[in-house]
Design a protein around this motif. Structure first.
Motif, PDB file in Angstrom:
ATOM      1  N   SER A  10       0.802  -1.229   0.000  1.00 32.18           N
ATOM      2  CA  SER A  10       0.000   0.000   0.000  1.00 32.18           C
ATOM      3  C   SER A  10       0.833   1.277   0.000  1.00 32.18           C
ATOM      4  O   SER A  10       0.279   2.367  -0.132  1.00 32.18           O
ATOM      5  N   ALA A  11       2.146   1.161   0.155  1.00 35.13           N
ATOM      6  CA  ALA A  11       3.006   2.347   0.141  1.00 35.13           C
ATOM      7  C   ALA A  11       2.949   3.010  -1.229  1.00 35.13           C
ATOM      8  O   ALA A  11       2.949   2.322  -2.257  1.00 35.13           O
ATOM      9  N   ARG A  12       2.918   4.322  -1.224  1.00 38.42           N
ATOM     10  CA  ARG A  12       2.821   5.067  -2.479  1.00 38.42           C
ATOM     11  C   ARG A  12       3.965   4.709  -3.425  1.00 38.42           C
ATOM     12  O   ARG A  12       5.124   4.756  -3.061  1.00 38.42           O
ATOM     13  N   GLY A  13       3.608   4.330  -4.642  1.00 36.61           N
ATOM     14  CA  GLY A  13       4.583   4.031  -5.680  1.00 36.61           C
ATOM     15  C   GLY A  13       5.199   2.648  -5.618  1.00 36.61           C
ATOM     16  O   GLY A  13       5.944   2.265  -6.503  1.00 36.61           O
ATOM     17  N   CYS A  14       4.894   1.876  -4.576  1.00 36.64           N
ATOM     18  CA  CYS A  14       5.474   0.543  -4.448  1.00 36.64           C
ATOM     19  C   CYS A  14       4.594  -0.470  -5.169  1.00 36.64           C
ATOM     20  O   CYS A  14       3.383  -0.471  -5.030  1.00 36.64           O
ATOM     21  N   ARG A  15       5.201  -1.350  -5.932  1.00 35.79           N
ATOM     22  CA  ARG A  15       4.472  -2.383  -6.666  1.00 35.79           C
ATOM     23  C   ARG A  15       4.914  -3.780  -6.232  1.00 35.79           C
ATOM     24  O   ARG A  15       4.649  -4.758  -6.907  1.00 35.79           O
ATOM     25  N   ARG A  16       5.614  -3.854  -5.110  1.00 35.04           N
ATOM     26  CA  ARG A  16       6.084  -5.153  -4.618  1.00 35.04           C
ATOM     27  C   ARG A  16       4.923  -5.942  -4.021  1.00 35.04           C
ATOM     28  O   ARG A  16       3.969  -5.369  -3.503  1.00 35.04           O
ATOM     29  N   PRO A  17       5.047  -7.258  -4.033  1.00 32.10           N
ATOM     30  CA  PRO A  17       4.030  -8.084  -3.380  1.00 32.10           C
ATOM     31  C   PRO A  17       4.023  -7.813  -1.874  1.00 32.10           C
ATOM     32  O   PRO A  17       5.075  -7.650  -1.255  1.00 32.10           O
ATOM     33  N   CYS A  41       4.960  -4.555   1.992  1.00 31.94           N
ATOM     34  CA  CYS A  41       6.109  -5.410   1.715  1.00 31.94           C
ATOM     35  C   CYS A  41       7.040  -5.287   2.928  1.00 31.94           C
ATOM     36  O   CYS A  41       6.817  -4.448   3.811  1.00 31.94           O
ATOM     37  N   ASP A  42       8.078  -6.101   2.973  1.00 30.71           N
ATOM     38  CA  ASP A  42       9.016  -6.033   4.103  1.00 30.71           C
ATOM     39  C   ASP A  42       9.645  -4.646   4.236  1.00 30.71           C
ATOM     40  O   ASP A  42       9.814  -4.142   5.337  1.00 30.71           O
ATOM     41  N   GLU A  43       9.969  -4.025   3.110  1.00 29.85           N
ATOM     42  CA  GLU A  43      10.644  -2.725   3.131  1.00 29.85           C
ATOM     43  C   GLU A  43       9.770  -1.617   3.729  1.00 29.85           C
ATOM     44  O   GLU A  43      10.272  -0.725   4.412  1.00 29.85           O
ATOM     45  N   HIS A  44       8.469  -1.630   3.486  1.00 30.78           N
ATOM     46  CA  HIS A  44       7.591  -0.542   3.921  1.00 30.78           C
ATOM     47  C   HIS A  44       6.780  -0.837   5.183  1.00 30.78           C
ATOM     48  O   HIS A  44       6.036   0.026   5.658  1.00 30.78           O
ATOM     49  N   ARG A  45       6.910  -2.031   5.718  1.00 27.97           N
ATOM     50  CA  ARG A  45       6.129  -2.406   6.908  1.00 27.97           C
ATOM     51  C   ARG A  45       6.314  -1.410   8.054  1.00 27.97           C
ATOM     52  O   ARG A  45       5.337  -0.886   8.595  1.00 27.97           O
ATOM     53  N   THR A  46       7.552  -1.141   8.427  1.00 26.22           N
ATOM     54  CA  THR A  46       7.819  -0.261   9.565  1.00 26.22           C
ATOM     55  C   THR A  46       7.273   1.142   9.333  1.00 26.22           C
ATOM     56  O   THR A  46       6.644   1.730  10.218  1.00 26.22           O
ATOM     57  N   HIS A  47       7.485   1.678   8.147  1.00 26.45           N
ATOM     58  CA  HIS A  47       7.007   3.029   7.832  1.00 26.45           C
ATOM     59  C   HIS A  47       5.474   3.113   7.957  1.00 26.45           C
ATOM     60  O   HIS A  47       4.951   4.043   8.582  1.00 26.45           O
TER      61      HIS A  47
END
Length: 69
Positions: A10-17, A41-47
């Protein structure tokens, strides 16, 4: 029958699963039992968790696999 698509982050601009589901609720708009879901995704979870937590909205984070049950 169509194949179910994997959710995207759901992070803006992210298209990762997405592999995480952040269940949240805005008490000014939703009844206490209602849960909205953002996926991450793992990268945006914390944010995304921090964004929702700062507003007091985050209720829980679970694996997206738990949503399919």
């Amino acid at each position: 029958m169509t194949e179910r698509q994997s959710p995207m982050c759901s992070a803006r601009g992210c298209r990762r699963p997405a592999v995480w589901a952040l269940r949240w609720n805005n008490p000014k708009l939703h009844t206490p039992e209602r849960r909205k879901i953002w996926t991450a995704c793992d990268e945006h979870r914390t944010h995304l968790e921090e964004f929702l937590s700062l507003r007091g909205f985050l209720k829980e984070t679970v694996s997206t696999e738990e949503l399919v049950e």
